[in-house]
Design a protein around this motif. Structure first.
Motif, PDB file in Angstrom:
ATOM      1  N   PRO A   1      -9.726   1.669  -3.549  1.00 20.65           N
ATOM      2  CA  PRO A   1      -8.461   2.433  -3.484  1.00 20.65           C
ATOM      3  C   PRO A   1      -7.927   2.621  -2.081  1.00 20.65           C
ATOM      4  O   PRO A   1      -6.729   2.812  -1.887  1.00 20.65           O
ATOM      5  CB  PRO A   1      -8.829   3.783  -4.132  1.00 20.65           C
ATOM      6  CG  PRO A   1     -10.328   3.864  -4.081  1.00 20.65           C
ATOM      7  CD  PRO A   1     -10.822   2.458  -4.155  1.00 20.65           C
TER       8      PRO A   1
ATOM      9  N   VAL B   1      -4.991  -1.228   1.418  1.00 20.47           N
ATOM     10  CA  VAL B   1      -3.531  -1.166   1.261  1.00 20.47           C
ATOM     11  C   VAL B   1      -2.886  -2.399   1.888  1.00 20.47           C
ATOM     12  O   VAL B   1      -3.253  -2.826   2.990  1.00 20.47           O
ATOM     13  CB  VAL B   1      -2.952   0.108   1.925  1.00 20.47           C
ATOM     14  CG1 VAL B   1      -1.430   0.138   1.795  1.00 20.47           C
ATOM     15  CG2 VAL B   1      -3.553   1.362   1.316  1.00 20.47           C
TER      16      VAL B   1
ATOM     17  N   SER C   1      -3.795  -4.603  -8.913  1.00 18.62           N
ATOM     18  CA  SER C   1      -4.368  -3.297  -8.588  1.00 18.62           C
ATOM     19  C   SER C   1      -4.369  -3.021  -7.095  1.00 18.62           C
ATOM     20  O   SER C   1      -4.597  -1.871  -6.683  1.00 18.62           O
ATOM     21  CB  SER C   1      -5.816  -3.221  -9.115  1.00 18.62           C
ATOM     22  OG  SER C   1      -5.862  -3.429 -10.509  1.00 18.62           O
TER      23      SER C   1
ATOM     24  N   ASN D   1      -3.232  -1.823  -3.812  1.00 17.04           N
ATOM     25  CA  ASN D   1      -2.173  -0.910  -3.403  1.00 17.04           C
ATOM     26  C   ASN D   1      -1.185  -1.611  -2.481  1.00 17.04           C
ATOM     27  O   ASN D   1      -1.574  -2.189  -1.467  1.00 17.04           O
ATOM     28  CB  ASN D   1      -2.763   0.313  -2.691  1.00 17.04           C
ATOM     29  CG  ASN D   1      -3.529   1.211  -3.634  1.00 17.04           C
ATOM     30  OD1 ASN D   1      -3.099   1.434  -4.763  1.00 17.04           O
ATOM     31  ND2 ASN D   1      -4.671   1.716  -3.194  1.00 17.04           N
TER      32      ASN D   1
ATOM     33  N   ARG E   1       3.419  -1.975 -12.060  1.00 19.10           N
ATOM     34  CA  ARG E   1       2.090  -2.375 -12.510  1.00 19.10           C
ATOM     35  C   ARG E   1       1.918  -2.075 -13.996  1.00 19.10           C
ATOM     36  O   ARG E   1       2.543  -1.175 -14.552  1.00 19.10           O
ATOM     37  CB  ARG E   1       1.044  -1.636 -11.688  1.00 19.10           C
ATOM     38  CG  ARG E   1       1.016  -2.098 -10.237  1.00 19.10           C
ATOM     39  CD  ARG E   1       0.539  -1.055  -9.263  1.00 19.10           C
ATOM     40  NE  ARG E   1      -0.889  -0.771  -9.411  1.00 19.10           N
ATOM     41  CZ  ARG E   1      -1.582  -0.040  -8.549  1.00 19.10           C
ATOM     42  NH1 ARG E   1      -0.994   0.481  -7.489  1.00 19.10           N
ATOM     43  NH2 ARG E   1      -2.864   0.181  -8.738  1.00 19.10           N
TER      44      ARG E   1
ATOM     45  N   ASN F   1      -9.401   2.272 -11.205  1.00 18.28           N
ATOM     46  CA  ASN F   1      -8.887   1.849  -9.896  1.00 18.28           C
ATOM     47  C   ASN F   1      -8.401   0.406  -9.906  1.00 18.28           C
ATOM     48  O   ASN F   1      -7.654   0.008  -9.009  1.00 18.28           O
ATOM     49  CB  ASN F   1      -9.954   2.029  -8.817  1.00 18.28           C
ATOM     50  CG  ASN F   1     -10.152   3.481  -8.427  1.00 18.28           C
ATOM     51  OD1 ASN F   1      -9.263   4.312  -8.638  1.00 18.28           O
ATOM     52  ND2 ASN F   1     -11.314   3.803  -7.882  1.00 18.28           N
TER      53      ASN F   1
END
Length: 391
Positions: free
Chosen positions: A249, A252, A314, A316, A332, A353
């Motif tokens: 998570p 990025v 997934s 980010n 998404r 996640n």
């Protein structure tokens, strides 16, 4: 035999998504109208066990699957499994309104000249035309898949002690998730058209859906492995380790194509824009190809809304990067939205996640639940194309 009275309110289904490198599974219950996800996960399979979509050693495959499902404490045995979209032939052909068995036979006759393999070696399914002309014919979607692809997967799952009740294209499993999501919104959104981009490990597919019907499907041999390999090479890691980093998570992707991540507790960044540009070029090429096939008025509004799924979705910032590069609204898939998850906290965090990677397998689990509802005499469940072992 009469059903257990409580069975009307609760049924269980297991979806199995068979890839060339890994298998994903989702076990879900249907309690009244609520979908409860009992467990979900993924595991790698030995290299070469599944090639060209075919399970090469069903017994070895079955042992591998059984061991993993036992470890995950999966109790359900009724299974719907995936068939790769790139191994199917889809054609819209004019068909008469017939009973299902007669329609299937008529479809086999009509589609055989479009197949790169003998129709005798294929499973063929057709959707009934929703409207017909004065001659009693209307457009129907016909799907054909080689029997060895379906049968080898079913045999492998039987060797795992499971009961394969159907097989479904990855495309249609994704559409089931999308339709369920749209169905929870207003009637206007339920009839909305959209484009779906499924970024797999080695293949990426684009689907265009109009009026709840699959209108266009094309694939390219580029996928998430392109990004994983870029990260692996830059950090001198195994590809599996790079995949794990991308799914965290805290990782990025910035709009400028710079990836920010944490490696061994230390922040790091790298420019992955060249790899991303290869993907977006393919997406744009597919969009241009679709536009070339249809007059502008026939696709107006269809290409405004994109739903992205697959493991890379997934990451980010990935959807936002696509939105910027494609000039379209991108969101998404979120296949677990609106469901109740009942598995362990650690498993839940690991799956949620990166839940876009579970879009296909969630659709397969929903297919099994819908089959249960059909057994109970309920109707109006939408289109699905499944092959049973007896087909």
């Amino acid at each position: 035999m009469p059903r257990d009275p409580s069975s009307r309110f609760q049924r269980r289904s297991l979806g199995i998504d068979v890839g060339s490198q890994a298998i994903k599974f989702v076990a879900a219950d249907l309690v009244a109208e609520r979908v409860d996800v009992q467990t979900a996960g993924s595991f790698t399979i030995p290299l070469g066990l599944v090639t060209d979509g075919i399970v090469r050693d069903p017994k070895r495959f079955g042992r591998s699957v059984r061991a993993q499902l036992l470890e995950a404490e999966v109790a359900c045995t009724s299974t719907v499994f995936s068939v790769p979209s790139n191994l199917a032939v889809l054609r819209w052909l004019n068909m008469p309104l017939l009973e299902p068995d007669e329609l299937r036979e008529a479809a086999r006759f009509k589609v055989k000249r479009h197949l790169p393999f003998p129709v005798e070696d294929a499973y063929v399914e057709a959707s009934p035309p929703e409207s017909v002309d004065e001659e009693g014919q209307g457009p129907a979607l016909i799907i054909a898949v080689r029997r060895d692809v379906v049968d080898s997967r079913a045999e492998g799952l039987e060797c795992a002690g499971l009961e394969p009740i159907g097989a479904e294209l990855e495309a249609q499993a994704i559409l089931r998730v999308a339709e369920r999501r749209l169905g929870e919104q207003s009637a206007l959104w339920r009839d909305a058209s959209l484009t779906i981009i499924d970024v797999g490990a080695t293949n990426t597919h684009m689907y265009v859906v109009q009026n709840q019907q699959l209108q266009f499907i094309r694939g390219v041999k580029f996928g998430a492995n392109l990004i994983s390999q870029t990260v692996a090479d830059a950090l001198d890691l195994a590809t599996e380790e790079a995949d794990a980093l991308l799914s965290r998570p805290e990782t990025v992707l910035n709009p400028d194509g710079v990836l920010h991540l944490c490696v061994e507790g230390l922040p790091a960044c790298m420019r992955i824009q060249p790899a991303l540009e290869r993907l977006t070029r393919e997406f744009l090429r597919l969009l241009r190809y679709f536009r070339s096939l249809h007059p502008e008025r026939s696709y107006a509004g269809i290409l405004d809304h994109v739903l992205v799924c697959g493991g890379l979705a997934s990451l980010n910032g990935f959807a936002e990067y696509l939105e910027q590069e494609l000039g379209l609204r991108v969101e998404r898939a979120r296949p677990f939205a609106g469901t109740i998850a009942k598995f362990s906290k650690s498993s839940f965090e690991n799956v949620v996640n990166r839940q876009e990677a579970y879009t296909v397998v969630m659709g397969l689990a929903l297919s099994g639940l819908e089959s249960t509802r059909k057994d109970q005499g309920e109707a109006g469940l939408g289109h699905q194309f499944a092959w049973s072992r007896a087909a």
